[in-house]
Design a protein around this motif. Sequence first.
Motif, PDB file in Angstrom:
ATOM      1  N   ALA A   1      -8.204 -11.868  27.663  1.00 44.61           N
ATOM      2  CA  ALA A   1      -8.404 -12.066  26.231  1.00 44.61           C
ATOM      3  C   ALA A   1      -7.306 -11.410  25.407  1.00 44.61           C
ATOM      4  O   ALA A   1      -6.865 -11.961  24.390  1.00 44.61           O
ATOM      5  CB  ALA A   1      -9.774 -11.532  25.817  1.00 44.61           C
ATOM      6  N   THR A   2      -6.848 -10.227  25.833  1.00 46.08           N
ATOM      7  CA  THR A   2      -5.797  -9.541  25.083  1.00 46.08           C
ATOM      8  C   THR A   2      -4.520 -10.371  25.082  1.00 46.08           C
ATOM      9  O   THR A   2      -3.890 -10.582  24.035  1.00 46.08           O
ATOM     10  CB  THR A   2      -5.532  -8.151  25.681  1.00 46.08           C
ATOM     11  OG1 THR A   2      -6.751  -7.392  25.663  1.00 46.08           O
ATOM     12  CG2 THR A   2      -4.481  -7.398  24.892  1.00 46.08           C
TER      13      THR A   2
ATOM     14  N   VAL B   1       3.099  -2.685  19.301  1.00 49.64           N
ATOM     15  CA  VAL B   1       1.666  -2.988  19.337  1.00 49.64           C
ATOM     16  C   VAL B   1       0.958  -1.838  20.043  1.00 49.64           C
ATOM     17  O   VAL B   1       1.298  -1.496  21.189  1.00 49.64           O
ATOM     18  CB  VAL B   1       1.386  -4.309  20.069  1.00 49.64           C
ATOM     19  CG1 VAL B   1      -0.109  -4.610  20.045  1.00 49.64           C
ATOM     20  CG2 VAL B   1       2.163  -5.452  19.424  1.00 49.64           C
ATOM     21  N   LEU B   2       0.009  -1.232  19.370  1.00 51.40           N
ATOM     22  CA  LEU B   2      -0.780  -0.145  19.947  1.00 51.40           C
ATOM     23  C   LEU B   2      -1.906  -0.744  20.792  1.00 51.40           C
ATOM     24  O   LEU B   2      -2.732  -1.504  20.286  1.00 51.40           O
ATOM     25  CB  LEU B   2      -1.359   0.742  18.846  1.00 51.40           C
ATOM     26  CG  LEU B   2      -2.280   1.880  19.283  1.00 51.40           C
ATOM     27  CD1 LEU B   2      -1.520   2.898  20.131  1.00 51.40           C
ATOM     28  CD2 LEU B   2      -2.908   2.557  18.073  1.00 51.40           C
TER      29      LEU B   2
ATOM     30  N   SER C   1      -6.540  -3.371  26.464  1.00 50.75           N
ATOM     31  CA  SER C   1      -7.315  -3.959  25.370  1.00 50.75           C
ATOM     32  C   SER C   1      -6.766  -3.509  24.026  1.00 50.75           C
ATOM     33  O   SER C   1      -6.082  -2.483  23.923  1.00 50.75           O
ATOM     34  CB  SER C   1      -8.785  -3.538  25.452  1.00 50.75           C
ATOM     35  OG  SER C   1      -9.366  -3.875  26.688  1.00 50.75           O
ATOM     36  N   PHE C   2      -7.112  -4.269  22.999  1.00 48.98           N
ATOM     37  CA  PHE C   2      -6.992  -3.772  21.639  1.00 48.98           C
ATOM     38  C   PHE C   2      -8.194  -2.868  21.366  1.00 48.98           C
ATOM     39  O   PHE C   2      -9.273  -3.064  21.943  1.00 48.98           O
ATOM     40  CB  PHE C   2      -7.024  -4.921  20.634  1.00 48.98           C
ATOM     41  CG  PHE C   2      -5.880  -5.882  20.732  1.00 48.98           C
ATOM     42  CD1 PHE C   2      -4.597  -5.479  20.427  1.00 48.98           C
ATOM     43  CD2 PHE C   2      -6.095  -7.193  21.122  1.00 48.98           C
ATOM     44  CE1 PHE C   2      -3.533  -6.354  20.507  1.00 48.98           C
ATOM     45  CE2 PHE C   2      -5.042  -8.089  21.202  1.00 48.98           C
ATOM     46  CZ  PHE C   2      -3.755  -7.669  20.895  1.00 48.98           C
ATOM     47  N   PRO C   3      -8.071  -1.895  20.465  1.00 50.87           N
ATOM     48  CA  PRO C   3      -9.275  -1.172  20.044  1.00 50.87           C
ATOM     49  C   PRO C   3     -10.216  -2.114  19.309  1.00 50.87           C
ATOM     50  O   PRO C   3      -9.779  -2.940  18.500  1.00 50.87           O
ATOM     51  CB  PRO C   3      -8.734  -0.069  19.131  1.00 50.87           C
ATOM     52  CG  PRO C   3      -7.379  -0.539  18.709  1.00 50.87           C
ATOM     53  CD  PRO C   3      -6.856  -1.401  19.802  1.00 50.87           C
ATOM     54  N   GLY C   4     -11.493  -2.019  19.623  1.00 53.21           N
ATOM     55  CA  GLY C   4     -12.461  -2.894  18.961  1.00 53.21           C
ATOM     56  C   GLY C   4     -13.762  -2.956  19.712  1.00 53.21           C
ATOM     57  O   GLY C   4     -13.949  -2.298  20.741  1.00 53.21           O
ATOM     58  N   GLY C   5     -14.677  -3.775  19.210  1.00 52.24           N
ATOM     59  CA  GLY C   5     -15.982  -3.901  19.847  1.00 52.24           C
ATOM     60  C   GLY C   5     -16.916  -4.757  19.012  1.00 52.24           C
ATOM     61  O   GLY C   5     -16.504  -5.426  18.057  1.00 52.24           O
TER      62      GLY C   5
END
Length: 245
Positions: free
Chosen positions: A231-232, A79-80, A96-100
């Motif tokens: 949240a992650t 998992v990146l 975090s995951f990449p996102g927004g």
Amino acid sequence: MSRAPLIRDPRVVPVVARDDHLPAVAAERLLPAALRQRFAAPPSWVPELPGDGGRWSDRAPTPASVLVPLVARPEGLTVLLTRRTDHLHDHAGQISFPGGRAEPQELGDPVATALRETEEEVGLARRHIEVIGRLPVYTTITAYDVTPVVALVEPGFELALDPFEVAEAFEVPLDFLMTPAHHQRHEIDVPDGVRRHFLSMPWPAASRHATGAAGAGSIAVLPDEYFIWGATAAMLRNLYRFLAA
């Protein structure tokens, strides 16, 4: 409505349990072909952690997306993840995951948001990404409705991190995260007599597969441990429930 009680240092919040009584997801379910099939024909299941944003916010949630990038390494899927920079106003230093948040033209298309944000934050080109499905929306304590978009990622990519937002990108084996013995439960009493609960999945830095660090030519100060929480961790727990169902 009262302001959300933020946790400044989750590492000092007591661990009340570890979920070593739950089975790990079987190795054959963590293969790319099996994941494609699971998302194409999902089982009957219920997410364990839908989020707690509605408890402290009376404003309409903001649509957002993250990418859950599963990198197809020869030794198994990883998992990146990213470590946020320490100066950010929200989620400084967190994993975090990449996102927004979604742009106006992306409303109703969480995949577009996840892909755009991933490219902007870590420079992962879309040609390496195969979207295979989504997990249920997770509502954060800061009133974001986050859609986790799950994707397989082919190796051979090069990352270009946004140095303002991302201090580091790294990979954690998917089988580690899908083993509940590595999931810790925390509890803390916060103001107004509220008890907050959250999960963590600490990953030892000695085991890191470092993918990139922000700032060309700089010397990165890397942590001793990646403390995956909030949240992650909740979205990863929901992925566990989905794959274990």
